[in-house]
Design an enzyme around this catalytic site. Structure first.
Site, PDB file in Angstrom:
ATOM      1  N   TYR A   1      80.665  39.072  13.570  1.00 58.38           N
ATOM      2  CA  TYR A   1      79.436  39.067  14.370  1.00 58.38           C
ATOM      3  C   TYR A   1      78.217  38.759  13.488  1.00 58.38           C
ATOM      4  CZ  TYR A   1      75.275  40.657  16.779  1.00 58.38           C
ATOM      5  OH  TYR A   1      74.014  40.714  17.303  1.00 58.38           O
TER       6      TYR A   1
ATOM      7  N   ARG B   1      73.404  31.435  13.962  1.00 56.68           N
ATOM      8  CA  ARG B   1      72.475  31.269  15.076  1.00 56.68           C
ATOM      9  C   ARG B   1      71.032  31.280  14.571  1.00 56.68           C
ATOM     10  NH1 ARG B   1      72.584  35.779  19.757  1.00 56.68           N
ATOM     11  NH2 ARG B   1      72.470  37.095  17.899  1.00 56.68           N
TER      12      ARG B   1
ATOM     13  N   TYR C   1      65.275  43.766  13.677  1.00 54.43           N
ATOM     14  CA  TYR C   1      66.222  44.756  13.127  1.00 54.43           C
ATOM     15  C   TYR C   1      66.201  44.720  11.605  1.00 54.43           C
ATOM     16  CZ  TYR C   1      68.974  45.670  17.485  1.00 54.43           C
ATOM     17  OH  TYR C   1      69.409  46.051  18.717  1.00 54.43           O
TER      18      TYR C   1
ATOM     19  N   ARG D   1      65.130  41.097  24.772  1.00 56.04           N
ATOM     20  CA  ARG D   1      65.821  42.084  25.607  1.00 56.04           C
ATOM     21  C   ARG D   1      66.025  41.602  27.025  1.00 56.04           C
ATOM     22  NH1 ARG D   1      68.467  45.051  22.013  1.00 56.04           N
ATOM     23  NH2 ARG D   1      67.076  45.775  20.368  1.00 56.04           N
TER      24      ARG D   1
ATOM     25  N   GLU E   1      78.589  47.773  26.577  1.00 53.34           N
ATOM     26  CA  GLU E   1      77.343  47.010  26.638  1.00 53.34           C
ATOM     27  C   GLU E   1      77.244  46.478  28.072  1.00 53.34           C
ATOM     28  OE1 GLU E   1      76.572  44.304  23.313  1.00 53.34           O
ATOM     29  OE2 GLU E   1      76.051  42.744  24.767  1.00 53.34           O
TER      30      GLU E   1
HETATM   31  C1  3EB Z   1      71.999  45.328  20.569  1.00 56.36           C
HETATM   32  O1  3EB Z   1      71.168  45.718  21.364  1.00 56.36           O
HETATM   33  C2  3EB Z   1      73.424  45.294  21.024  1.00 56.36           C
HETATM   34  O2  3EB Z   1      73.518  39.174  19.193  1.00 56.36           O
HETATM   35  O3  3EB Z   1      73.109  38.067  21.024  1.00 56.36           O
HETATM   36  C3  3EB Z   1      73.105  42.785  22.601  1.00 56.36           C
HETATM   37  C4  3EB Z   1      72.686  41.588  23.169  1.00 56.36           C
HETATM   38  C5  3EB Z   1      73.605  42.787  21.298  1.00 56.36           C
HETATM   39  C6  3EB Z   1      72.761  40.391  22.450  1.00 56.36           C
HETATM   40  C7  3EB Z   1      73.310  39.130  20.413  1.00 56.36           C
HETATM   41  C8  3EB Z   1      73.682  41.588  20.598  1.00 56.36           C
HETATM   42  C9  3EB Z   1      73.268  40.397  21.153  1.00 56.36           C
HETATM   43  O4  3EB Z   1      71.722  45.002  19.404  1.00 56.36           O
HETATM   44  C10 3EB Z   1      74.100  44.039  20.665  1.00 56.36           C
END
Ligand code: 3EB
Length: 360
Positions: free
Chosen positions: A167, A174, A227, A240, A347
């Site tokens: 991942y 990306r 992050y 989001r 998720e």
């Molecule tokens: C998170 O909130 C959970 O890498 O495209 C959620 C939605 C998550 C999209 C992405 C990852 C992705 O971090 C993981």
């Protein structure tokens, strides 16, 4: 003003739910539908000509094909209670189909669907970067440069590959593609999800538009693009949620949402508590989005979820919790998938459509 109304309004109009079919048949504009296999056949017979694309879940091959004469991708993910499940992107006639190398897609006046299946040739990050760059070129050449939503399905998503989880390698690729194409890394990144599959190819599909959507963040969470490094050398490139409006309606694409507060996973090992926290996050994103909604009277709403679970045995619990929180007329499908953090057990992604009253 609008923010406190959305959920209540939906409940108020719950009795009108079955008017949706009539609305769907007579409507113009694009929409995303979630259909059973039987309904998919029926839908394609009736509406195939204005369909932009289809995604089949539960299938065995991760192939891009056009069995229904529309761009189609097949995702190897078990579906709770059924063999198959279809996500359909409906558009308006005339639909223009496009193909460039390994990318197939279609668009109408307002929105474009594109998909590809990737056989890994080099490192996952190099292949992902190249695929995203091809996809960006594809949507830009077609005149739909604004990415609304990206779905990413990755075989062995939690597997360590030479010291870095797959991942995280995907995230690096990306991220690099956004940089290489001169795209913003913060504002205006698309809504997205990234899940594991049982297949052997990385599958990516996009919805893109001629005009930009409105990205939405969750005040309970740090933006994913901010992050800290502990989650990987490059931060994930997604918002989001993304709000896209068209005449008469707006569509909120809610990204994959999990039991994360700030940037940390909470309730490790506790499925029920993770589900509750995820629902709080979904509601938080929806409340945030309602502030960006047009100030028009709401005629009807529609809410659908795809819940990704590490263990499909948890499907009834998740369905119950979602129905309890959002009402029994929501559409929920549960899929078996690995989640991109090893400590996450589920998720949930959503599509929340608001139909506005017509003005004369
Ligand atoms: C998170 O909130 C959970 O890498 O495209 C959620 C939605 C998550 C999209 C992405 C990852 C992705 O971090 C993981």
């Amino acid at each position: 003003m609008a923010q406190t109304q959305t959920i209540d309004r939906r409940n108020q109009h719950r009795s009108e739910k079955h008017g949706l079919n009539a609305m769907t048949a007579g409507r113009t504009g694009w929409e995303v539908l979630h259909l059973t296999a039987a309904k998919f056949e029926q839908h394609m017979a009736q509406h195939g000509k204005r369909t932009l694309g289809a995604i089949a879940f539960g299938g065995r091959t991760g192939s891009v094909a056009s069995p229904a004469a529309v761009p189609c991708i097949s995702v190897e993910m078990a579906v709770a209670g059924d063999e198959r499940f279809f996500e359909v992107i409906g558009g308006s006639s005339p639909v223009i189909q496009l193909q460039e190398a390994d990318i197939v897609g279609a668009h109408d006046d307002a929105v474009l669907f594109a998909c590809l299946a990737l056989t890994q040739e080099h490192s996952l990050e190099a292949d992902t970067c190249a695929a995203y760059r091809r996809l960006f070129d594809f949507i830009e050449r077609a005149g739909f440069p604004h990415l609304l939503r990206a779905w990413n399905y990755i075989p062995h998503i939690n597997l360590d590959e030479e010291g870095l989880e797959r991942y995280r390698r995907f995230s690096v690729g990306r991220h690099d593609a956004f940089v290489a194409q001169g795209r913003s890394l913060g504002e205006h990144v698309p809504a997205a999800c990234a899940l594991g599959t049982r297949g052997d190819r990385v599958l990516i599909y996009f919805l893109a538009a001629r005009t930009p959507g409105t990205p939405i963040e969750n005040p309970r969470q740090i933006s994913a693009y901010d992050y800290p490094e502990q989650y990987g050398p490059r931060s994930p490139t997604f918002s989001r949620a993304m709000l896209a409006t068209q005449a008469g309606s707006s569509t909120l694409f809610i990204s994959g949402t999990a039991s994360i507060v700030g940037h940390q996973t909470v309730h490790c090992g506790d499925l029920s508590a993770q589900a509750d926290e995820t629902i709080v996050n979904l509601k938080s994103v929806m409340a945030e989005a309602s502030r960006a909604q047009p100030a028009a009277a709401v005629a009807q709403t529609r809410l659908m979820f795809k819940a990704y679970l590490r263990n499909l045995d948890d499907a009834p619990l998740i369905k119950n919790k979602l129905a309890h929180e959002f009402g029994t007329d929501i559409e929920v499908v549960c899929l078996e998938a690995d989640i991109c953090r090893t400590d996450l057990l589920l998720e949930i992604e959503g599509i929340y459509t608001t139909y506005f009253e017509e003005h004369s």
